[in-house]
Design an enzyme around this catalytic site. Structure first.
Site, PDB file in Angstrom:
ATOM      1  N   GLU A   1       0.837  -1.205   0.000  1.00 56.91           N
ATOM      2  CA  GLU A   1       0.000   0.000   0.000  1.00 56.91           C
ATOM      3  C   GLU A   1       0.874   1.258   0.000  1.00 56.91           C
ATOM      4  O   GLU A   1       0.735   2.137   0.859  1.00 56.91           O
ATOM      5  CB  GLU A   1      -0.999  -0.017   1.170  1.00 56.91           C
ATOM      6  CG  GLU A   1      -1.965  -1.183   1.046  1.00 56.91           C
ATOM      7  CD  GLU A   1      -3.222  -1.091   1.904  1.00 56.91           C
ATOM      8  OE1 GLU A   1      -3.324  -0.201   2.763  1.00 56.91           O
ATOM      9  OE2 GLU A   1      -4.121  -1.932   1.694  1.00 56.91           O
TER      10      GLU A   1
ATOM     11  N   GLU B   1      -4.930  -8.576  -0.763  1.00 59.82           N
ATOM     12  CA  GLU B   1      -5.752  -8.271   0.423  1.00 59.82           C
ATOM     13  C   GLU B   1      -7.196  -8.171  -0.038  1.00 59.82           C
ATOM     14  O   GLU B   1      -7.530  -7.296  -0.853  1.00 59.82           O
ATOM     15  CB  GLU B   1      -5.308  -6.979   1.109  1.00 59.82           C
ATOM     16  CG  GLU B   1      -4.028  -7.144   1.896  1.00 59.82           C
ATOM     17  CD  GLU B   1      -3.695  -5.948   2.792  1.00 59.82           C
ATOM     18  OE1 GLU B   1      -4.624  -5.290   3.305  1.00 59.82           O
ATOM     19  OE2 GLU B   1      -2.492  -5.686   2.952  1.00 59.82           O
TER      20      GLU B   1
HETATM   21  O1  AHR Z   1      -5.341  -6.082   6.597  1.00 61.66           O
HETATM   22  C1  AHR Z   1      -5.328  -4.956   7.406  1.00 61.66           C
HETATM   23  C2  AHR Z   1      -4.670  -3.761   6.736  1.00 61.66           C
HETATM   24  O2  AHR Z   1      -5.441  -3.368   5.641  1.00 61.66           O
HETATM   25  C3  AHR Z   1      -3.299  -3.984   6.165  1.00 61.66           C
HETATM   26  O3  AHR Z   1      -2.297  -3.838   7.098  1.00 61.66           O
HETATM   27  C4  AHR Z   1      -3.199  -2.917   5.132  1.00 61.66           C
HETATM   28  O4  AHR Z   1      -2.336  -3.272   4.084  1.00 61.66           O
HETATM   29  C5  AHR Z   1      -4.625  -2.706   4.689  1.00 61.66           C
HETATM   30  O5  AHR Z   1      -4.968  -1.383   4.632  1.00 61.66           O
END
Ligand code: AHR
Length: 517
Positions: free
Chosen positions: A198, A322
């Site tokens: 991110e 994610e």
């Molecule tokens: O999964 C939780 C968080 O969500 C992670 O650390 C981040 O990459 C995302 O924003």
């Protein structure tokens, strides 16, 4: 009615209905086994473990002297459960944590490792007892490939380069010798490496061009010490619908093997205000959550179209590293720990997303649900020495028959599931044929109020037998608890019949069904 052609898909569900209840709605499905498509990469069933809340500590790591049975500090009940999932790869150490993680703090004698503050997740003190050796031991114990995320945000190129040497070099070199000194002679095989997380947000708030330049720079110094197992380099990709990010990275990012997409499903649809309860919701919230999760189809399609422009041969995978449902935390728990329960709704949501990834198997090569244990949409919840398997665990276990199989084109026409003047397709499906010639078809029926019959035309195959399993429960928000761990668990399914070479399936309301032909 919704009509979905070829490898596209989609889903639906209802309140609890006995399996024998006749269906009053009909979906039409054609499976063309004569034109197999791309192989469904097993990596689509990947997991994510971050130093966040009780994912690592308590969930995986309990220290070697714990009364909880463990092997070198890694809890044995969790390992046994995960082995059944056939987890292909696990992402670590984050997430946002990755861009604050300095790997040298997590090697050597545990009692002398320096601590740090986990600024993102509850401000707790991280003792670094779970580091490189412990994570890679965990991967070996569950039989999964490691997927390591480098610190680009607050680290250095040298630090990243030396970590790769530490893990993968077999030479008589400084980092390899440090690894040997710390008890590991042979290098590990690291096939997947993310360069930052991110980077558009917690990983450094970079612009796409600034990150693209940084990706190229870091990528230059990630060396393939193990030439037989070159590292797949995965660039930080877009947040949801940030198509400019994808465009910039594909144009200017240089050589990469994957581009990571992050997209969470929020029941409320917004990061502002409450996201919605994991357990206390009615049909409107249930419907909205499933409607919101269907956004994944649009995101994958549109990002893939941009990638196709620059990479028509599909050498670069879209890595959805994610994804999952993100609800409010359980009342009374630390808001920074992201601990949420997991219901039948979430299981259906997981199956819908896996169907989407499989429908795009030519581009989506990896995915990592967030997260494996005690955080967000988990496989497993723990309470001291107790563990339970969530409904999402069961969906991953049921659908993993698709791993490594060839996807089969489908054409699906589904009845609608409508609430409050809005509608989504009630049924989603996915089909594959494995190396042994077995065909697996998975379905979701999102409609919680009625069973749906699916009339399946099988082309290019003459099936002689069908068997299956179903996941459903008394209510859309049924959960497994430590007191009642099997409320949502797979059962044998007898709602499918073969006649004249065709298949008829009655999907119970609010269910996931997997068949083997
Ligand atoms: O999964 C939780 C968080 O969500 C992670 O650390 C981040 O990459 C995302 O924003």
């Amino acid at each position: 009615m919704h009509s979905l052609r070829t490898l596209s898909l989609l889903a639906a569900v209802a309140a609890f209905a006995p399996l024998a209840r006749p269906a009053d709605a009909v979906a039409q499905l054609t499976i063309d086994a004569s034109r197999p498509g791309a192989v469904i990469n097993p990596n689509i069933y990947g997991q994510f473990t971050e130093h966040l809340g009780r994912c690592i500590y308590e969930g995986i790591w309990v220290e070697p002297d714990s009364p909880i049975p463990n092997v070198r500090g890694i809890r044995s009940d969790v390992v046994a459960a995960l082995k059944k999932l056939k987890v292909p790869q696990v992402r670590w150490p984050g997430g946002c944590f990755a861009d604050e993680y300095h790997w040298r703090d997590g090697i050597g004698p545990r009692e002398s490792r320096p601590a740090m503050i986990n600024t993102h997740w509850g401000g707790v003190v991280e003792n670094n007892h779970f580091g490189t050796h412990e994570f890679l031991d965990f991967c070996e114990q569950i039989g999964a490939e490691p997927y390591i995320c480098l610190n680009v945000g607050s680290g250095t190129v040298q630090e990243a380069m030396e970590w790769v040497e530490y893990m993968t070099s077999d030479a008589d070199s400084p980092m390899a010798n440090l690894r040997r000194k710390n008890g590991r002679d042979k290098p590990w095989k690291i096939r997947y490496l993310a360069i930052g997380n991110e980077s558009w947000g917690c990983g450094g708030n970079m612009t796409p061009q600034f990150y693209a330049d940084n990706f190229r720079r870091y990528n230059t110094f990630v060396k393939n010490y193990d030439r037989e197992n070159p590292i797949n380099r995965i660039a930080c990709g877009p947040d949801g619908g940030n198509y400019e990010w994808t465009e910039t990275l594909m144009k200017n990012g240089g050589r990469m093997n994957g581009l990571a997409l992050h997209n969470y499903t929020l029941p409320s649809g917004s990061w502002r205000g409450p996201k919605g309860s994991a357990t206390k919701f009615g049909e409107p919230e249930y419907f909205a959550t499933l409607r919101n999760t269907l956004k994944m189809e649009e995101l994958v399609t549109k990002h893939s179209a941009i990638m196709d422009k620059y990479d028509p041969q599909k050498r670069v995978g879209l890595v959805v590293d994610e994804w999952g449902v993100w609800t409010d935390v359980e009342p009374g728990t630390n808001p920074g720990f992201l601990y949420q329960q997991n219901s039948l709704r979430d299981a259906i949501l997981a199956a819908i997303n896996l169907h989407i990834f499989q429908a795009h198997a030519d581009r989506v090569t990896m995915a990592n649900i967030a997260q494996m244990i005690n955080v967000l949409q988990s496989m497993i919840l723990t309470d001291k020495e107790k563990i339970l398997l969530t409904p999402t665990y069961h969906v991953f276990e049921m659908l993993n028959v698709h791993q490594g199989a060839k996807s089969l084109p489908i054409s699906l026409t589904s009845p609608d599931y409508a609430v409050g003047g809005e509608k989504i397709p009630a049924v989603s499906a996915s089909a594959s044929r494995n190396a042994a010639g077995k065909i697996h078809v998975s379905f979701t029926n999102a409609d919680p109020n009625r069973p749906i019959a699916v009339e399946c035309k099988l082309e290019g195959v003459s099936a002689t037998a069908v068997s299956g399993r179903v996941l459903t429960a008394p209510a859309i928000n049924s959960v497994n608890t430590f007191a009642a761990p099997d409320t949502v668990a797979p059962q044998a399914f007898d709602g499918a019949t073969l006649a004249g070479g065709n298949l008829r399936v009655t999907l119970p309301a609010k269910s996931v069904v997997v068949l083997e032909l």
